[in-house]
Design a protein around this motif. Sequence first.
Motif, PDB file in Angstrom:
ATOM      1  N   GLY A 138      26.128   3.664   7.301  1.00 54.96           N
ATOM      2  CA  GLY A 138      26.015   2.315   6.749  1.00 54.96           C
ATOM      3  C   GLY A 138      26.224   1.195   7.741  1.00 54.96           C
ATOM      4  N   TYR A 190      32.356   1.555   1.988  1.00 54.17           N
ATOM      5  CA  TYR A 190      31.611   2.692   1.456  1.00 54.17           C
ATOM      6  C   TYR A 190      32.370   3.999   1.717  1.00 54.17           C
ATOM      7  N   ILE A 203      27.737   5.121  -7.148  1.00 54.42           N
ATOM      8  CA  ILE A 203      27.754   5.507  -5.736  1.00 54.42           C
ATOM      9  C   ILE A 203      26.522   6.300  -5.318  1.00 54.42           C
ATOM     10  N   THR A 225      24.149   6.061  -1.912  1.00 58.97           N
ATOM     11  CA  THR A 225      24.204   7.226  -1.024  1.00 58.97           C
ATOM     12  C   THR A 225      22.806   7.751  -0.727  1.00 58.97           C
TER      13      THR A 225
END
Length: 427
Positions: free
Chosen positions: A71, A82, A340, A344
């Motif tokens: 990220g 994250y 999430i 992802t």
Amino acid sequence: MNKTKDILITGFALFSMFFGAGNLILPPFLGFNAGPDWFLVTIGFVITAVAIPILGIIAHARLQGTMYDFGKKVSHVFSIIYCILVYAICIILPAPRTASVTHEMAIAPFFKSSGLLTSSIYFILVFIFVMNRSKVLDLLGKYLTPIIIAILLAIIGIAVFIPADTMQPSQLQMPLVDGILEGYQTFDALAAMVVGAVLIISINLNNSQSFAVKRQLIFKAGLVAGIGLFVIYTGLILIGSLHNSEFPSTITRPELLLALGNKTLGSAGASLLSILIALACFTTAVGIITGTADYFKGLFNNSKQAYTLTAIIGSLLGVVMGQFDVGYIIDIAIPALMFIYPITVILILLNTIPEKWATSLVFRGVVITAFIFSIPDFLKILMPSENLNAVIDFIPLAQFNLGWMIPSLLMFMILNGFEHFNPSNAS
């Protein structure tokens, strides 16, 4: 020959890292509910429980860094947050679920003790192992995984050749989508982020070859692990569907796997499987909490206090959450996963495509879009309302909990088109 051997060894090691024993209760139950639609749910399940995680490993092969690197093109702060969220979710949901699976498969069938007693003893032992690192768990992992795989393949093989006379119709309205969403519950995409980094460290410690050679090794090892997961998951879904008329509709996920073990291998074989799965669950829980404690230790300048505090918090959460039924833990995980998983998946995909199509601008725009359009997915589970339903009806695929997909794709195309016609704006 040595190169092939390295690929196979690394591939099997990677497979064992993904092989969370708690995941084994998901595919048979999915097949049980799908019946004749087992092939469609398999496609969906394989997308999120095999394909995306293996793409995560391929992304790791390109980056050869840590989870943080996935990220960093969005921003430093985003990547830190994250990582913290992923580790927090792991110690709150999949780690306690291993205790719940252990209770339902290995304790409850033989003893009338409570789930709280099981989770308390279980996580006291987990804490002891986390604080006193030992090679015992590594040895257990090396031998447990092959034995469990052998037993599972025996169950699958026997169950396929002695199907029930009838098959109950599908209980699923959208089998492909249900397969995709059930794949979220394996947490394998998140696992790819975590175990991929562990794999990189291990390879770097034992391999002085070039970046390109290590990239090929990780890539091919990922394919080996993916084939293993595909075979086990598909086989378990298939036998769940073939024998769905033989068990009551109220059967739970752990009960179904045990019942299939009883039917194919007898009570002794099923009991052995339940004990082995309990041990494998334990090694998974220790691995999750150790990895999380390591991360926070590094985040706070290698602070031993941070490691200990994280291990204590993780173990206490395990006691509290692990006392609940597996089905309950799976249900309460849905909002967190709806939040999430889209982010992802986007991070994994953007890190696998050529860099010219995945600039910092594209990363930021697509991740923000995925986040915004995934909000209705988890809000409708937490606080359903008519106003929210109107928003969901407006967003393509939102009624299937996949409202983030098309907007993210459109944002990806728009930003790449913008950068293509405005090269000076490329990051």
